[in-house]
Design a protein around this motif. Structure first.
Motif, PDB file in Angstrom:
ATOM      1  N   GLN A  79      61.924  71.059  99.601  1.00 21.50           N
ATOM      2  CA  GLN A  79      60.740  70.464 100.227  1.00 21.50           C
ATOM      3  C   GLN A  79      59.964  71.459 101.084  1.00 21.50           C
ATOM      4  O   GLN A  79      58.827  71.189 101.476  1.00 21.50           O
ATOM      5  N   ASP A 103      60.408  68.745  94.227  1.00 18.66           N
ATOM      6  CA  ASP A 103      59.405  68.720  95.283  1.00 18.66           C
ATOM      7  C   ASP A 103      58.644  67.395  95.238  1.00 18.66           C
ATOM      8  O   ASP A 103      57.981  67.080  94.244  1.00 18.66           O
ATOM      9  N   ARG A 104      58.729  66.628  96.290  1.00 19.23           N
ATOM     10  CA  ARG A 104      58.088  65.309  96.299  1.00 19.23           C
ATOM     11  C   ARG A 104      56.584  65.404  96.295  1.00 19.23           C
ATOM     12  O   ARG A 104      55.899  64.515  95.777  1.00 19.23           O
ATOM     13  N   GLY A 107      56.164  66.915  92.392  1.00 20.47           N
ATOM     14  CA  GLY A 107      57.025  66.522  91.293  1.00 20.47           C
ATOM     15  C   GLY A 107      57.589  67.690  90.515  1.00 20.47           C
ATOM     16  O   GLY A 107      58.181  67.508  89.448  1.00 20.47           O
ATOM     17  N   GLU A 267      68.772  66.676 100.257  1.00 18.99           N
ATOM     18  CA  GLU A 267      67.852  66.790  99.130  1.00 18.99           C
ATOM     19  C   GLU A 267      67.968  65.601  98.175  1.00 18.99           C
ATOM     20  O   GLU A 267      66.995  65.197  97.546  1.00 18.99           O
ATOM     21  N   HIS A 270      65.421  62.805  98.801  1.00 17.08           N
ATOM     22  CA  HIS A 270      64.075  63.092  98.300  1.00 17.08           C
ATOM     23  C   HIS A 270      64.027  62.920  96.787  1.00 17.08           C
ATOM     24  O   HIS A 270      63.069  62.370  96.233  1.00 17.08           O
ATOM     25  N   THR A 271      65.067  63.411  96.097  1.00 13.59           N
ATOM     26  CA  THR A 271      65.102  63.314  94.635  1.00 13.59           C
ATOM     27  C   THR A 271      65.195  61.864  94.190  1.00 13.59           C
ATOM     28  O   THR A 271      64.511  61.447  93.238  1.00 13.59           O
ATOM     29  N   ARG A 273      64.108  59.218  95.690  1.00 12.32           N
ATOM     30  CA  ARG A 273      62.801  58.586  95.878  1.00 12.32           C
ATOM     31  C   ARG A 273      61.815  59.020  94.805  1.00 12.32           C
ATOM     32  O   ARG A 273      61.016  58.215  94.314  1.00 12.32           O
ATOM     33  N   GLU A 274      61.848  60.298  94.448  1.00 14.41           N
ATOM     34  CA  GLU A 274      60.955  60.800  93.405  1.00 14.41           C
ATOM     35  C   GLU A 274      61.261  60.132  92.066  1.00 14.41           C
ATOM     36  O   GLU A 274      60.336  59.724  91.346  1.00 14.41           O
ATOM     37  N   ALA A 277      60.327  56.411  91.879  1.00 16.66           N
ATOM     38  CA  ALA A 277      58.879  56.185  91.797  1.00 16.66           C
ATOM     39  C   ALA A 277      58.363  56.275  90.366  1.00 16.66           C
ATOM     40  O   ALA A 277      57.164  56.092  90.131  1.00 16.66           O
ATOM     41  N   ALA A 290      67.690  54.963  96.467  1.00 17.25           N
ATOM     42  CA  ALA A 290      66.409  54.936  97.168  1.00 17.25           C
ATOM     43  C   ALA A 290      66.195  53.603  97.872  1.00 17.25           C
ATOM     44  O   ALA A 290      65.736  53.560  99.028  1.00 17.25           O
ATOM     45  N   ASP A 294      65.971  53.219 101.969  1.00 16.28           N
ATOM     46  CA  ASP A 294      64.682  52.784 102.511  1.00 16.28           C
ATOM     47  C   ASP A 294      64.709  51.351 103.022  1.00 16.28           C
ATOM     48  O   ASP A 294      63.668  50.809 103.424  1.00 16.28           O
TER      49      ASP A 294
END
Length: 314
Positions: A79, A103-104, A107, A267, A270-271, A273-274, A277, A290, A294
């Motif tokens: 990130q 990388d959020r 992507g 990390e 973040h992954t 969540r990516e 999505a 996720a 959250d």
């Protein structure tokens, strides 16, 4: 082949690599964003990797102009990687990322971030490894991914040591995704143990997690065999079974309603969540991680959802 190596990022992993390569006879410059003077005085990284003395040939600096090697290892969180590359001119001809994540903001994986912001050759170093093991000189095997096999072979020769054995691949996407996605499963494994579901449940979670990792990685262009190697299965085994793993510890804390220190990078969150999505992808474990992190679902409901998915052939 001995020579100069620059290492950017003085966290535990970057410091461990610097110690290893300096001990192997390389001239190493370690770029520390803070604490460079303190590390030089102490002769070790007392904040991130205490107890491991710097060998001769290791210099610590906070000045990017001190980086003069043709090869640099990027030991930065995913990130932070894009912003660093976008704002910091580097002269190295080859940049090897040691980050594990997506990388959020874009992507993209680490190699794509390198290609977006620089003209250097990009490679990826990943696989089952804890910083303390590398710094202690314990035997470790990693994956080195480079799209150009000839360049990858030269890097493999340069970056392998008697106790740090590198296996190479041209499947950069698969190597990167293996390292990123196993972090998500490691969080879930920590949740399983933290919630008291037991070792059998962890084994099942890891197995189905590898299936999810492979399915997703192949969809995104990876080779299936890569996920069965060090960067996939190997790293998965390590991080799902040890509290040395920050992602596993985060899962434990999440299940127990606790938190981790604010400066610890997770990390896998973040992954997850990516990946969550992207609703077109079949990723129930990443989606559950996720949602739990959250606060969109509780643990009991998520466990019930996973256990009541339709029965199917393995």
């Amino acid at each position: 082949m001995k020579g100069q190596i620059d290492i950017i990022g003085a966290g535990a992993f970057g410091t461990a690599l610097a110690i290893t390569y300096a001990a192997a006879g390389h001239q190493v410059t370690l770029l520390a964003r803070d604490d460079a003077a303190a590390m030089t005085r102490a002769g070790e990284n007392t904040r991130r990797l205490p107890g491991f003395a710097f060998p001769p040939g290791l210099r610590v600096t906070d000045d990017v102009t001190d980086l003069t090697a043709d090869l640099a290892l990027l030991a930065l969180p995913t990130q932070s990687l894009g912003a660093f590359l976008a704002t910091t001119p580097l002269g190295a001809q080859t940049l090897v990322s040691c980050a594990k994540g997506i990388d959020r903001a874009t992507g993209l994986g680490p190699s794509a971030l390198i290609a977006r912001h620089t003209t250097a050759r990009a490679a990826q170093l990943t696989g089952p490894s804890f910083a303390v093991d590398i710094a202690a000189g314990l035997p470790t095997a990693l994956t080195l991914a480079c799209a150009d096999d000839g360049a990858g072979a030269a890097l493999q020769d340069r970056l392998s040591t008697p106790l740090l054995r590198l296996y190479r691949t041209t499947d950069v996407i698969g190597a990167e995704l293996g390292g990123a996605l196993k972090n998500v499963v490691a969080i879930a494994a920590g949740v399983v143990i933290g919630a008291g579901y037991g070792e059998s449940a962890r084994a099942a979670l890891m197995t189905r997690g590898l299936a999810e990792m492979t399915r997703l990685a192949v969809t995104l262009g990876a080779e299936q065999a890569t996920l069965r190697g060090l960067s996939g299965l190997g790293d998965l085994i390590l991080t799902c079974n040890s509290e040395k793993s920050r992602n596993f510890r985060y899962g434990l804390a999440l299940a127990r309603g606790q938190g981790l220190a604010a400066d610890i990078t997770v990390e896998g969150l973040h992954t997850a969540r990516e990946i969550a999505a992207r609703p077109a992808l079949d990723t129930p474990i990443a989606d559950a991680v996720a949602a739990l992190a959250d606060g969109r679902a509780d643990l009991a409901a998520l466990a019930d959802m996973l256990l009541n998915r339709p029965l199917k052939p393995e």
